[in-house]
Design an enzyme around this catalytic site. Structure first.
Site, PDB file in Angstrom:
ATOM      1  N   ARG A 148      24.249   2.386   3.994  1.00 25.42           N
ATOM      2  CA  ARG A 148      24.887   1.805   5.185  1.00 25.42           C
ATOM      3  C   ARG A 148      25.033   0.315   4.958  1.00 25.42           C
ATOM      4  NH1 ARG A 148      20.441  -0.833   6.891  1.00 25.42           N
ATOM      5  NH2 ARG A 148      18.427   0.228   6.786  1.00 25.42           N
TER       6      ARG A 148
ATOM      7  N   GLY B 180      12.382   0.081   7.365  1.00 32.90           N
ATOM      8  CA  GLY B 180      11.976  -0.931   8.328  1.00 32.90           C
ATOM      9  C   GLY B 180      10.473  -1.137   8.415  1.00 32.90           C
ATOM     10  N   GLY B 181       9.728  -0.722   7.361  1.00 30.95           N
ATOM     11  CA  GLY B 181       8.284  -0.906   7.380  1.00 30.95           C
ATOM     12  C   GLY B 181       7.529   0.160   8.138  1.00 30.95           C
TER      13      GLY B 181
ATOM     14  N   LYS C 254       4.181   5.272   1.582  1.00 30.07           N
ATOM     15  CA  LYS C 254       5.487   5.051   2.202  1.00 30.07           C
ATOM     16  C   LYS C 254       6.042   6.366   2.726  1.00 30.07           C
ATOM     17  CE  LYS C 254       8.447   2.395   0.028  1.00 30.07           C
ATOM     18  NZ  LYS C 254       9.293   1.821  -1.052  1.00 30.07           N
TER      19      LYS C 254
ATOM     20  N   GLU D 280      17.872  -1.291  -3.407  1.00 33.20           N
ATOM     21  CA  GLU D 280      16.732  -2.188  -3.292  1.00 33.20           C
ATOM     22  C   GLU D 280      15.804  -2.027  -4.493  1.00 33.20           C
ATOM     23  OE1 GLU D 280      14.789  -1.875   0.467  1.00 33.20           O
ATOM     24  OE2 GLU D 280      16.583  -2.467   1.573  1.00 33.20           O
TER      25      GLU D 280
ATOM     26  N   HIS E 144      11.168  -8.789  -3.408  1.00 35.55           N
ATOM     27  CA  HIS E 144      12.098  -7.765  -2.939  1.00 35.55           C
ATOM     28  C   HIS E 144      13.505  -8.315  -3.149  1.00 35.55           C
ATOM     29  CE1 HIS E 144      13.254  -4.698   0.384  1.00 35.55           C
ATOM     30  NE2 HIS E 144      14.330  -5.080  -0.258  1.00 35.55           N
TER      31      HIS E 144
ATOM     32  N   HIS F 259       6.167  -5.786   6.058  1.00 34.09           N
ATOM     33  CA  HIS F 259       7.255  -5.064   5.391  1.00 34.09           C
ATOM     34  C   HIS F 259       8.586  -5.169   6.131  1.00 34.09           C
ATOM     35  CE1 HIS F 259       4.225  -3.460   2.692  1.00 34.09           C
ATOM     36  NE2 HIS F 259       3.561  -2.993   3.723  1.00 34.09           N
TER      37      HIS F 259
ATOM     38  N   LYS G  67      13.034   9.291  -0.207  1.00 31.92           N
ATOM     39  CA  LYS G  67      12.711   8.364  -1.290  1.00 31.92           C
ATOM     40  C   LYS G  67      12.238   9.086  -2.549  1.00 31.92           C
ATOM     41  CE  LYS G  67      11.484   4.492   1.756  1.00 31.92           C
ATOM     42  NZ  LYS G  67      11.637   5.151   3.060  1.00 31.92           N
TER      43      LYS G  67
END
Length: 646
Positions: free
Chosen positions: A296, A164-165, A158, A274, A208, A234, A116
Site C-alpha cells: 500500500r 505498526g508495532g 512479531k 522494508e 530501519h 516500533h 510475514k
C-alpha cells in the site's frame, strides 16, 4: 483516466488523495462514520456517503457498505488509503467482482506479502536476503521458546499479520519469553484476528531503511530509500529521505533487491519493501535483510515525493487506469533531503498515551507541507489513530532540511489537546540525530532528556498573565479610571502542577507591571507586540475560556482555575486506578484482599489498537475491583481501588 473515485478511508490520507484527484480533474466520494460526520475529508470531497457507526468494524471495515456506496455514486474505482481495508485481499476481490477497479495491487500479491513468515520464504526464493529466525507454522509456546533459544537472545516476537508495532515484543532473556509471547499473541488477536507470531534475531544496532517501489504488474522501479529508524515502541516518529550515510553501492543493492521482491509477485501500484540494517560497522551491502513488504501507500510517502518530484498518488491513479509506469529507473533521481515528523495527540509525560480533545487552534508555518485531516474546531476521536498532522520539510542538504524541520516544529501551533510537539522538537535538535548517528534504539536510550520538561521562562509566565488578565493587547480588563493608586488585579494560573499567582498593575495605557512572586517585570506595548523588560515577548498569545496558551519557543498552556471550583483531591490520593482513556479492559490481574507492590500490574486496557498496562501507584492492599475483563470503559473510569493508607 477515471471520472470519479471513492476513497475508502478517513482523515489525513483521505484528504491527501482528494488533493491529487482534484488536481487531475477526478471527482471524489468520501465515506464517513457517525464520528466523522463533520470531518475535513467529508467537507472536501465532491460527495460523501454515511456508512455506519463510530467503531471501525461498523464503518471503515464494512466492505459491503463501501462497495455499495461506490456503485450508488457512480464511482469507477476505490482508493483504499492505508490501514483499514488497504491490505485485505478479500476486499480487493469483492471490489473487482462488483465491476470496480481497486487502486492498488492484486489480491494474490497482497496475500503473498500479507503473512510475514510466508513472505520471507518467498523472498528467499527470489534472492532477497532475510533476517535469521523462525517463520514456521508451529505456534506451540514450547516450540517457539526453543526456536528463540536456537536463534540466540535477544530475539523479537512479531505478529505474522499487520504492522505498526502491534503484536511485537523484544525479549532479552529466556525467563521473559513466556509472558512476552502471551502479550504479543493477545495484541495480535485483537488487532488482526490472527495470534500467530514469528521469531527473529534482534539486531543490536539496527536501522530501519525501506525502499519505495512502484510496479505496473509486469515490471517495477524503485524511488530510492527512506530511513525510518527514529521509532518509539516500533512506531515511526520522524522519517527522512535519503538515508544518512547511504553509499551508492548499498543503495543500488537495496534498490535491486526491492525491485526483485516486487517483480516476484507481479506487483502493481505503490509499495514499500522494508529492510533491517546492521549499522554497527557502517552501511554495508551485505548487512541488510528483508523484514516485510507493505502492499500500500506508506504514511511517510511525502519524503519520497519531496526528493523525487513524483506525486505517488497520481502514479497510483494512472497505473490503476491502465497506463504504463510513468518513468523508467534511469529517469528517477534524488534532489536534496526531506524529513517528515508525525504530530500526534498524545501525552508524552504519561508514557505517550494517546489523547483526545477538541482542537481550539491549529496553525502551521508558511512554506511547510502539512498533511492533515483535521482543522481547528475538530475533535480527536478515541476511535481512530490520534494523528494530527505530518509536518514535511525539504532542503538542498540534510543539515539545511533538519534546521528547517526544527524551526517548523517550533512555529507550529496546536491548542486543545496535549501533543508530542515538544518531543519532536527535541528530536530535531538531538546532536546524534543531527550527525546522522541514528538507529532504532536512539529514542529509548535518550528518552529522559528527550522528554524532560523545559523550565518555563519568567517572560512566558508574564505574557500568559497578561492574557489571563485581559491584556492580550492594550485596552483590556484593567483599562479604566482609578484614584490615588494604580489599578491592580490578581490572576491565578496553573502550569502542570505548578500554581502561579500573578499581580498586574496598570502603570499607563500601554505599560503594565507583572509581579510573579518576588519578581517584577515591566510589559510595554510597542509596534503591535508586548515587550517584557526591554525584550520582545517570546511568543504569541491565544486566550480561550479556562486557559491561556503561549506559542513561541515551545508551547506553554496555562490553566486558569475557577476560583469557585473546589474539586476534591485527586483520585490517586484515594487509591483509585483510573482508565487514562476510553478503551476495552482486556485483563484484570488482582482481586479484593490481594497485597500488591508499587509498579505491579493491575490490569490491561486496550485503546487505539494498543495494549496499555496499568500498574499500582503504591504498595497496598486491593479493596475493590471495579471492572472486569471485556468491559468497555470511558476515560476516568475507576478500575481498581486500594485500601486507604493507615
Amino acid at each position: 483516466m477515471f471520472h470519479k473515485i471513492l476513497i475508502a478511508n478517513r482523515g489525513e490520507i483521505a484528504c491527501r488523495v482528494i488533493d491529487t484527484a482534484r488536481r487531475m480533474g477526478v471527482a471524489t466520494v468520501a465515506v464517513y462514520s457517525d464520528a466523522d460526520r463533520a470531518a475535513r475529508h467529508v467537507a472536501e470531497a465532491d460527495e460523501a456517503v454515511h456508512i455506519g457507526g463510530a467503531a471501525p468494524a461498523d464503518s471503515y471495515l464494512k466492505a459491503d457498505a463501501i462497495i455499495a456506496a461506490a456503485r450508488e455514486t457512480g464511482a469507477e474505482a476505490i482508493h483504499p488509503g492505508y490501514g483499514f481495508l488497504s491490505e485485505n485481499p478479500e476486499f480487493v476481490e469483492a471490489v473487482e467482482a462488483a465491476g470496480l477497479v481497486f487502486i492498488g495491487p492484486s489480491a494474490p500479491a497482497i496475500r503473498a506479502m500479507g503473512l510475514k513468515d510466508a513472505a520471507k520464504a518467498l523472498m528467499e526464493k527470489a534472492g532477497v536476503p532475510v533476517v535469521p529466525g523462525y517463520h514456521g507454522a508451529n505456534q506451540d509456546p514450547e516450540h517457539l521458546s526453543g526456536a528463540a533459544d536456537a536463534i540466540g537472545y535477544p530475539v523479537l516476537i512479531k505478529a505474522v499479520a499487520g504492522g505498526g508495532g502491534k503484536g511485537m515484543r523484544r525479549v532479552a532473556a529466556p525467563g521473559e519469553f513466556a509472558e512476552a509471547l502471551a502479550s504479543a499473541q493477545r495484541e495480535a488477536q485483537g488487532a488482526f484476528g490472527n495470534p500467530a507470531v514469528l521469531i527473529e534475531k534482534f539486531v543490536e544496532k539496527p536501522r530501519h531503511i525501506e525502499v519505495q517501489v512502484f510496479g505496473d504488474g509486469a515490471r517495477a522501479v524503485h524511488l530510492f530509500e527512506r530511513d525510518c529508524s527514529l521509532q518509539r515502541r516500533h512506531q515511526k516518529v520522524i522519517e527522512e529521505a535519503p538515508a544518512p550515510g547511504m553509499t551508492e553501492e548499498m543503495r543500488a543493492a537495496m534498490g535491486q533487491a526491492a525491485v526483485r521482491a516486487a517483480e516476484a509477485i507481479g506487483y502493481s501500484g505503490a509499495g514499500t519493501v522494508e529492510f533491517i540494517v546492521d549499522a554497527s560497522g557502517g552501511l554495508r551491502p551485505d548487512r541488510f535483510w528483508f523484514m516485510e513488504m507493505n502492499t500500500r501507500l506508506q504514511v511517510e510517502h511525502p519524503v519520497t515525493e519531496a526528493i523525487t518530484g513524483v506525486d505517488l498518488v497520481e502514479w497510483q491513479l494512472r497505473v490503476a487506469a491502465g497506463e504504463p509506469l510513468p518513468a523508467r529507473q534511469e529517469q528517477l533521481s534524488i534532489r536534496g533531503h526531506a524529513f517528515e515528523a508525525r504530530l500526534y495527540a498524545e501525552d508524552v509525560p504519561a508514557g505517550f498515551l494517546p489523547a483526545t480533545g477538541t482542537l481550539s487552534h491549529l496553525r502551521f508555518p508558511e512554506g511547510v507541507r502539512a498533511d492533515t485531516g483535521v482543522r481547528a474546531g475538530d475533535t480527536i476521536s478515541p476511535w481512530y489513530d490520534p494523528m494530527i498532522a505530518k509536518v514535511i520539510v525539504h532542503g538542498p542538504t540534510r543539515a539545511v532540511a533538519l534546521r528547517r524541520l526544527a524551526r517548523s516544529l517550533a512555529e507550529t501551533e496546536v491548542a486543545g489537546s496535549v501533543t508530542n510537539l515538544a518531543f519532536l522538537g527535541a528530536l530535531a535538535r538531538h546532536v546524534g540525530f543531527a550527525a546522522g548517528d541514528v538507529d532504532t534504539g536512539l529514542i529509548a536510550r535518550d528518552l529522559p532528556s528527550l522528554t524532560a520538561a523545559a523550565e518555563c521562562p519568567l517572560s512566558v509566565k508574564a505574557l500568559a498573565a497578561l492574557g489571563a488578565g485581559g491584556f492580550a493587547r492594550p485596552g483590556g480588563g484593567l483599562a479604566g479610571f482609578a484614584l490615588w493608586s494604580p489599578l491592580a488585579r490578581r490572576v491565578d494560573m496553573r502550569l502542570g502542577e505548578e500554581e502561579i499567582p500573578a499581580t498586574l498593575s496598570l502603570k499607563a495605557p500601554d505599560r503594565v507591571e507583572v509581579s510573579l512572586g518576588d519578581e517584577r517585570l515591566v510589559a510595554e506595548w510597542r509596534g503591535g507586540d508586548w515587550w517584557i523588560d526591554g525584550t520582545r515577548a517570546p511568543g504569541r498569545l491565544l486566550v480561550a475560556p479556562g486557559r491561556v496558551t503561549v506559542f513561541g519557543a515551545g508551547t506553554w498552556e496555562f490553566a486558569l482555575p475557577d476560583p469557585l471550583d473546589r474539586a476534591a483531591a485527586g483520585a490517586a490520593a484515594g487509591g483509585l486506578t483510573l482508565a487514562p482513556m476510553p478503551g476495552l479492559v482486556k485483563a484484570v490481574f488482582v482481586k479484593p484482599g490481594q497485597t500488591v507492590a508499587a509498579g505491579e500490574r493491575l490490569a490491561i486496557l486496550e485503546a487505539m489498537k494498543m495494549e496499555h498496562t496499568l500498574t499500582a501507584a503504591r504498595d497496598g492492599t486491593v479493596a475493590e475491583v471495579l471492572a472486569e475483563a471485556g468491559a468497555q470503559v470511558e476515560a476516568g473510569a475507576a478500575l481498581v481501588r486500594m485500601e486507604e493508607e493507615t
